[in-house]
Design a protein around this motif. Sequence first.
Motif, PDB file in Angstrom:
ATOM      1  N   PRO A  56     -10.437  45.229 -30.204  1.00  0.00           N
ATOM      2  CA  PRO A  56      -9.026  44.841 -30.289  1.00  0.00           C
ATOM      3  C   PRO A  56      -8.328  44.978 -28.932  1.00  0.00           C
ATOM      4  N   TYR A  57      -7.433  44.050 -28.632  1.00  0.00           N
ATOM      5  CA  TYR A  57      -6.762  44.073 -27.325  1.00  0.00           C
ATOM      6  C   TYR A  57      -5.964  45.356 -27.123  1.00  0.00           C
ATOM      7  N   ASP A  58      -5.309  45.842 -28.188  1.00  0.00           N
ATOM      8  CA  ASP A  58      -4.480  47.048 -28.004  1.00  0.00           C
ATOM      9  C   ASP A  58      -5.340  48.255 -27.610  1.00  0.00           C
ATOM     10  N   VAL A  59      -6.595  48.293 -28.087  1.00  0.00           N
ATOM     11  CA  VAL A  59      -7.509  49.372 -27.700  1.00  0.00           C
ATOM     12  C   VAL A  59      -7.933  49.208 -26.250  1.00  0.00           C
ATOM     13  N   THR A  60      -8.221  47.959 -25.861  1.00  0.00           N
ATOM     14  CA  THR A  60      -8.604  47.670 -24.470  1.00  0.00           C
ATOM     15  C   THR A  60      -7.490  48.085 -23.512  1.00  0.00           C
TER      16      THR A  60
ATOM     17  N   GLU B 146      -3.989  45.148 -14.820  1.00  0.00           N
ATOM     18  CA  GLU B 146      -4.533  43.850 -15.245  1.00  0.00           C
ATOM     19  C   GLU B 146      -6.020  43.732 -14.917  1.00  0.00           C
ATOM     20  N   THR B 147      -6.399  44.235 -13.746  1.00  0.00           N
ATOM     21  CA  THR B 147      -7.816  44.172 -13.347  1.00  0.00           C
ATOM     22  C   THR B 147      -8.666  45.082 -14.218  1.00  0.00           C
ATOM     23  N   ARG B 148      -8.136  46.265 -14.554  1.00  0.00           N
ATOM     24  CA  ARG B 148      -8.882  47.192 -15.426  1.00  0.00           C
ATOM     25  C   ARG B 148      -9.097  46.572 -16.811  1.00  0.00           C
ATOM     26  N   ILE B 149      -8.077  45.894 -17.312  1.00  0.00           N
ATOM     27  CA  ILE B 149      -8.214  45.217 -18.612  1.00  0.00           C
ATOM     28  C   ILE B 149      -9.279  44.125 -18.519  1.00  0.00           C
ATOM     29  N   ALA B 150      -9.249  43.375 -17.406  1.00  0.00           N
ATOM     30  CA  ALA B 150     -10.229  42.294 -17.214  1.00  0.00           C
ATOM     31  C   ALA B 150     -11.657  42.849 -17.147  1.00  0.00           C
TER      32      ALA B 150
ATOM     33  N   ILE C 248     -15.718  42.194 -11.178  1.00  0.00           N
ATOM     34  CA  ILE C 248     -14.375  41.629 -11.264  1.00  0.00           C
ATOM     35  C   ILE C 248     -13.648  41.890  -9.953  1.00  0.00           C
ATOM     36  N   GLU C 249     -13.107  40.821  -9.374  1.00  0.00           N
ATOM     37  CA  GLU C 249     -12.394  40.976  -8.099  1.00  0.00           C
ATOM     38  C   GLU C 249     -10.902  41.143  -8.356  1.00  0.00           C
ATOM     39  N   GLY C 250     -10.296  42.102  -7.665  1.00  0.00           N
ATOM     40  CA  GLY C 250      -8.861  42.327  -7.768  1.00  0.00           C
ATOM     41  C   GLY C 250      -8.320  42.694  -6.402  1.00  0.00           C
ATOM     42  N   LYS C 251      -7.029  42.998  -6.344  1.00  0.00           N
ATOM     43  CA  LYS C 251      -6.409  43.345  -5.057  1.00  0.00           C
ATOM     44  C   LYS C 251      -7.065  44.568  -4.428  1.00  0.00           C
ATOM     45  N   GLY C 252      -7.482  45.508  -5.275  1.00  0.00           N
ATOM     46  CA  GLY C 252      -8.023  46.771  -4.777  1.00  0.00           C
ATOM     47  C   GLY C 252      -9.351  46.650  -4.053  1.00  0.00           C
ATOM     48  N   ASN C 253     -10.164  45.634  -4.423  1.00  0.00           N
ATOM     49  CA  ASN C 253     -11.493  45.530  -3.805  1.00  0.00           C
ATOM     50  C   ASN C 253     -11.718  44.213  -3.060  1.00  0.00           C
ATOM     51  N   GLN C 254     -10.663  43.407  -2.942  1.00  0.00           N
ATOM     52  CA  GLN C 254     -10.775  42.061  -2.364  1.00  0.00           C
ATOM     53  C   GLN C 254     -11.318  42.082  -0.934  1.00  0.00           C
ATOM     54  N   PHE C 255     -10.733  42.927  -0.100  1.00  0.00           N
ATOM     55  CA  PHE C 255     -11.129  42.984   1.313  1.00  0.00           C
ATOM     56  C   PHE C 255     -12.553  43.520   1.451  1.00  0.00           C
ATOM     57  N   ALA C 256     -12.863  44.577   0.695  1.00  0.00           N
ATOM     58  CA  ALA C 256     -14.211  45.166   0.749  1.00  0.00           C
ATOM     59  C   ALA C 256     -15.251  44.154   0.293  1.00  0.00           C
TER      60      ALA C 256
ATOM     61  N   THR D 140      -7.021  55.411 -14.704  1.00  0.00           N
ATOM     62  CA  THR D 140      -6.442  54.663 -13.579  1.00  0.00           C
ATOM     63  C   THR D 140      -7.269  54.775 -12.299  1.00  0.00           C
ATOM     64  N   GLU D 141      -8.145  55.779 -12.225  1.00  0.00           N
ATOM     65  CA  GLU D 141      -8.851  56.040 -10.973  1.00  0.00           C
ATOM     66  C   GLU D 141     -10.358  55.766 -11.033  1.00  0.00           C
ATOM     67  N   ASP D 142     -10.992  56.150 -12.133  1.00  0.00           N
ATOM     68  CA  ASP D 142     -12.465  56.104 -12.218  1.00  0.00           C
ATOM     69  C   ASP D 142     -12.905  55.035 -13.215  1.00  0.00           C
TER      70      ASP D 142
END
Length: 326
Positions: free
Chosen positions: A178-182, A160-164, A1-9, A190-192
């Motif tokens: 269930p979405y609420d669990v996700t 949002e990226t972690r949920i994806a 999954i691509e997000g802002k955090g790994n886009q450049f890498a 948040t980190e790992d």
Amino acid sequence: IEGKGNQFAKAAASSVADSPGQTPFNPLLIYSSPGLGKTHLLQAIGNHVLHTNQKIKVVYVTSEKFMLDFIFAIQNNKSTKFAQSYRNIDVLLLDDVQFFQTKEQTQEQFFHLFNDLFQQGKQIVLTTDRHPNELTHLKDRLVSRFQSGLIVDIQPPDLETRIAILMKKAENEKLEIPYDVTEFLATSFTEDIRMMEGAMVKILALSSLTNTDITKSLSKAVIQDILGDKAFKKISMKEICKRVSRATEISETKLYSKSRQANIVFARHVAMFLCRELTDNSLVHIGNHFGKRDHATIIHACKTIEEKTNNDKHACELVDKIKSEL
């Protein structure tokens, strides 16, 4: 999954994979905290290169395995054969370079290998768990080589990226969560990302083996088991800045600003110092939080506050008060 955090890498990795040794990104060094996808990206480069051209010789190796192979070669008088085996490759993918710290003879061997491959125009891709400048037990000339190409970092993904990521994993495994669990899982880690995915697997296993529904209550028990009590008491850099702002009567906006006004600089330094002391964030991540300041600025701030708390009673009491509130 691509997000802002790994886009450049990801973009840099794709470019290298498409044209190994033919881009300015040589060496390419990818760094991040554990569990954010460095190894995944490294192996993806190798897979893409081999899929495109099977004649290209690609070697993926961890730094630990490289060192152990080197030791074995010394023990069996096969140092020349060891060196030759690596000099005949086209793409070297070396994982966890930080492991070379303090291993002086291994560093020396890799330095000569690096130079030889680089001069031949071979592609070198490295990963490490921090910026090369923070690898204090690596020889300067090796760090200098690492910095001669492109250095990219992978930041922790946003919510949002972690949920994806979790939803994609569930989809791949044909599971209904269930979405609420996700969302609860994504909020808790948040980190790992590797640990977050592991928590999902454990929740699914418990649900299946005990024949119970997947609920937030079950998820909370699993998360607490993995992270301990600190799971729900983790201090964020944003929370630290909020407390510092309240204690110093300097707005959060000013903490992140470029202002050199003495009282604002002091408050900013206190916030940086506490972020370094109370969180697991690297100097680079802390610098990014404070408006993309470099790691040297964070080191300077920490040293300044350490000296001030040793010599200034008021500063010491202020820092202790903020710590106790956090």
